[in-house]
Write a protein that holds these residues in place. Structure first.
Motif, short mmCIF file in Angstrom:
data_model
loop_
_atom_site.label_atom_id
_atom_site.label_comp_id
_atom_site.label_asym_id
_atom_site.label_seq_id
_atom_site.Cartn_x
_atom_site.Cartn_y
_atom_site.Cartn_z
N THR A 1 0.82 -1.21 0.00
CA THR A 1 0.00 0.00 0.00
C THR A 1 0.86 1.26 0.00
O THR A 1 1.90 1.32 0.64
CB THR A 1 -0.94 0.00 1.22
N SER B 1 -4.91 6.71 -1.27
CA SER B 1 -3.99 5.60 -1.15
C SER B 1 -4.17 4.69 -2.36
O SER B 1 -5.12 4.86 -3.13
CB SER B 1 -4.24 4.79 0.13
N THR C 1 -3.14 0.36 -3.66
CA THR C 1 -2.55 -0.91 -3.28
C THR C 1 -2.14 -1.68 -4.52
O THR C 1 -2.96 -1.94 -5.39
CB THR C 1 -3.54 -1.76 -2.46
#
Lengths: 112, 113
Positions: A21, A70, A72
């Motif tokens: 992440t 964010s 991932t």
């Protein structure tokens, strides 16, 4: 400045799925998220790029939530050859919002 | 198709010497970049160019100069080498900056003693 934060290191075993992440709280509206892989003594190599939701190619998937703060990187069924440093890069260098930066990356170690 | 080619691969300089790191790409990319990577660290942008005749500073431009007279070539100049410039230097190129991936060369490992 589009600064990113990643874990410094991760360990995994062959055959497992690995998720790395990257946090990028200051991402701008027009910024893309790009992941690179780097082996020792080599230049970084492009893995995958995305803007929102999910992107998949032959080597990885990239998941980006709705707020885009964010992302991932998912590597399915890793092998020993996936041991490398992984970088996420957000945005671009030539923008009024400031220049994007490579962080220090995540060192992934895959064990047999 | 060679991609991004950097020369030399290795070089040792004495303090105060000058040198030029060469970078050429054959993909007709508009954007070109120079990064430095210190041991165990990420890449830091030195300079970049959005096309022939146009260059701009990155995060760590001090001690370096660049020029871009052609689409293909983007040399990096060190005028007065200092030990702090010991690093691995990577050149990269891309078609666009925002939504196109960068293609990297294999790097130049530079030691200044």
């Amino acid at each position: 400045l589009a600064k990113t934060t990643q874990p410094i290191s991760m360990d995994s075993y062959e055959g497992q799925e690995v998720n790395i992440t990257c946090s990028h709280n200051n991402i701008a509206t027009n910024d893309y998220i790009t992941w690179y892989q780097q082996f020792p003594s080599q230049g970084p190599r492009f893995i995958i790029q995305g803007y929102k939701t999910k992107v998949t190619n032959e080597v990885a998937s990239l998941f980006i939530p709705a707020d885009r703060k964010s992302s991932t990187l998912s590597l399915p069924r890793v092998s020993l050859s996936d041991t490398a440093v992984y970088y996420c890069l957000v945005g671009a260098h030539n923008t009024n919002a400031g220049k994007s930066t490579f962080g220090d990356g995540t060192t992934l170690t895959v064990k047999p | 198709n060679a991609g991004v080619t950097q020369t030399p691969k290795f070089r040792i300089l004495k303090i105060g010497q000058s040198m030029t790191l060469q970078c050429t790409q054959d993909m007709n990319h508009n954007y070109m970049y120079w990064y430095r990577q210190d041991p165990g660290m990420g890449l830091k942008l030195i300079y970049y160019s959005v096309g022939a005749g146009i260059t701009d500073k990155g995060e760590v431009p001090n001690g370096y100069n660049v020029s871009r007279s052609t689409t293909e070539d983007f040399p990096l100049r060190l005028e007065l080498a200092a030990p702090s410039q010991t690093s691995v230097y990577f050149c990269a190129s891309s078609y666009r900056d925002r939504d196109q991936p960068q293609h990297f060369g294999d790097g130049t490992r530079l030691s200044i003693l």
